[in-house]
Design an enzyme around this catalytic site. Structure first.
Site, PDB file in Angstrom:
ATOM      1  N   LYS A  53     -23.833  61.279  72.213  1.00  0.00           N
ATOM      2  CA  LYS A  53     -24.389  62.432  72.945  1.00  0.00           C
ATOM      3  C   LYS A  53     -24.455  62.122  74.427  1.00  0.00           C
ATOM      4  O   LYS A  53     -24.062  62.947  75.263  1.00  0.00           O
ATOM      5  CB  LYS A  53     -25.818  62.740  72.465  1.00  0.00           C
ATOM      6  CG  LYS A  53     -25.883  63.499  71.178  1.00  0.00           C
ATOM      7  CD  LYS A  53     -27.328  63.582  70.695  1.00  0.00           C
ATOM      8  CE  LYS A  53     -27.397  64.232  69.340  1.00  0.00           C
ATOM      9  NZ  LYS A  53     -28.649  63.996  68.622  1.00  0.00           N
ATOM     10  N   GLN A  97     -34.388  62.806  68.434  1.00  0.00           N
ATOM     11  CA  GLN A  97     -33.480  62.454  67.340  1.00  0.00           C
ATOM     12  C   GLN A  97     -34.263  62.320  66.026  1.00  0.00           C
ATOM     13  O   GLN A  97     -35.262  61.616  65.954  1.00  0.00           O
ATOM     14  CB  GLN A  97     -32.774  61.127  67.685  1.00  0.00           C
ATOM     15  CG  GLN A  97     -31.755  60.666  66.665  1.00  0.00           C
ATOM     16  CD  GLN A  97     -30.564  61.612  66.554  1.00  0.00           C
ATOM     17  OE1 GLN A  97     -30.041  62.087  67.558  1.00  0.00           O
ATOM     18  NE2 GLN A  97     -30.149  61.899  65.342  1.00  0.00           N
ATOM     19  N   ASP A 120     -32.096  71.751  70.294  1.00  0.00           N
ATOM     20  CA  ASP A 120     -31.741  71.636  68.870  1.00  0.00           C
ATOM     21  C   ASP A 120     -31.987  72.959  68.141  1.00  0.00           C
ATOM     22  O   ASP A 120     -31.504  73.159  67.033  1.00  0.00           O
ATOM     23  CB  ASP A 120     -32.598  70.538  68.217  1.00  0.00           C
ATOM     24  CG  ASP A 120     -31.757  69.367  67.714  1.00  0.00           C
ATOM     25  OD1 ASP A 120     -30.517  69.507  67.644  1.00  0.00           O
ATOM     26  OD2 ASP A 120     -32.352  68.320  67.389  1.00  0.00           O
TER      27      ASP A 120
END
Ligand code: NDP
Length: 294
Positions: A53, A97, A120
């Site tokens: 990422k 995460q 997200d």
């Protein structure tokens, strides 16, 4: 044989467009979108993913920061960090995460992220906005599935879509997005009766199950478009490992009209859509129009 939907190539093209959008926003509006990733603990898969990422964020010309915290970080300390990031104007997107260590309440952490920075798309408010069709930040993997479908099929109106899997991160948001695209949506799960028959009705079949090669070739309607979200590592007869999806690729590709491979299908779309969400979030936060084409 089915057409192979090349998600790797599509994602590369999308990242290029995002890179152009980023430089446009920066030169016209003085805004450099920034993504911050928070990683708690040392899960090897998460570490690989976070590195990837970071690399792709920088390649797209954006600001990338990482906060790597020890596995024994307290929930209070993590929430305090999120609060700081929420109030930091240089941070446009925050991604924590997952999974988090057991002693931390995942939903409390996700819902502490500013709705506007929740790239997200897992914050309960973004989930609600998606379900009622309001502007939101959309979860990355589902958004990637729909981009691939629209690129391959064009208008999805009236298609019968069957989604196998009802998780909050894939199955449910994919179903919401396909409803918005005017599909007739069926969501199947572990209690569905006669799953093969349900799948055979699908013009669009999305498998997000986590069971290696569950969906067989004879579950696929001839000519259907198959999107395989699954990523499963299995052992081969030679004692090595390889990645397979939730669809029996060899069998399904003899029947389907088009199919995503694993790897190289939906997988690469996730990070590309994360970068896209970061640009969208930055534009909205600064009142700047989102550049066309991303
Ligand atoms: P979850 O485990 O959260 O959900 C799985 C879903 O599949 C559940 O709804 C479950 O039903 C259903 N299911 C399980 N077994 C069966 C079965 N035998 N028949 C029918 N339905 C079944 O998984 P995720 O949604 O998080 O992930 C699904 C897959 O996608 C995984 O392989 C994962 O690795 C992959 N993935 C890939 C991503 C990417 O490409 N970047 C991102 C996220 C996930 P029930 O609700 O009844 O238990």
């Amino acid at each position: 044989m089915a057409t192979v939907i090349d998600g790797k190539a599509f994602a590369a093209g999308l990242r290029e467009k995002i890179g152009k959008a980023v430089s446009e926003i920066q030169s016209n509006h003085g805004v450099k979108p920034g993504l911050t990733v928070v990683l708690v603990g040392e899960d090897p898969a998460s570490q690989v993913y976070v590195r990837s990422k970071g690399k792709q964020t920088v390649e797209a010309g954006m600001e990338s920061t990482e906060h790597k915290l020890p596995a024994d970080t307290s929930e209070a300390d993590l929430l305090a960090l999120i609060d700081r990031l929420n109030n930091d104007d240089s941070v446009n997107g925050i991604l924590v995460q997952l999974p988090l260590p057991d002693h931390i309440d995942e939903s409390k952490v996700i819902n502490a992220i500013s709705v506007a920075k929740d790239v997200d798309g897992f914050h309960i408010e973004n989930v609600g906005k998606l379900s009622i069709g309001e502007e939101s930040l959309v979860p990355c993997t589902p958004a990637g599935c729909v981009l691939l479908l629209k690129d391959h099929l064009g208008d999805l109106t009236g298609k019968n879509a069957v989604i196998v899997g009802r998780s909050n991160i894939v199955g449910k948001p994919v179903s919401m997005l396909l409803l918005q695209e005017n599909c007739t949506v069926t969501v199947a799960h572990s209690r569905t009766q006669d799953l093969p028959a349900v799948c055979r009705e699908a013009d669009i079949l999305v498998a997000a199950v986590g069971v290696p090669e569950l969906v067989k070739g004879d579950w696929v309607k001839p000519g259907a478009t198959v999107i395989d979200v699954g990523i499963n590592r299995i052992e081969t007869a030679e004692g090595k490992t390889r990645l397979v999806g939730d669809v029996d690729y060899a069998g399904a590709s003899e029947v389907a009209g088009a199919i995503t491979p694993v790897p190289g299908g939906v997988g690469p779309m996730t990070i590309a859509c994360l970068l896209r969400n970061t640009v969208i979030a930055a534009c909205r936060q600064h009142g700047v129009p989102v550049p066309d084409g991303i």
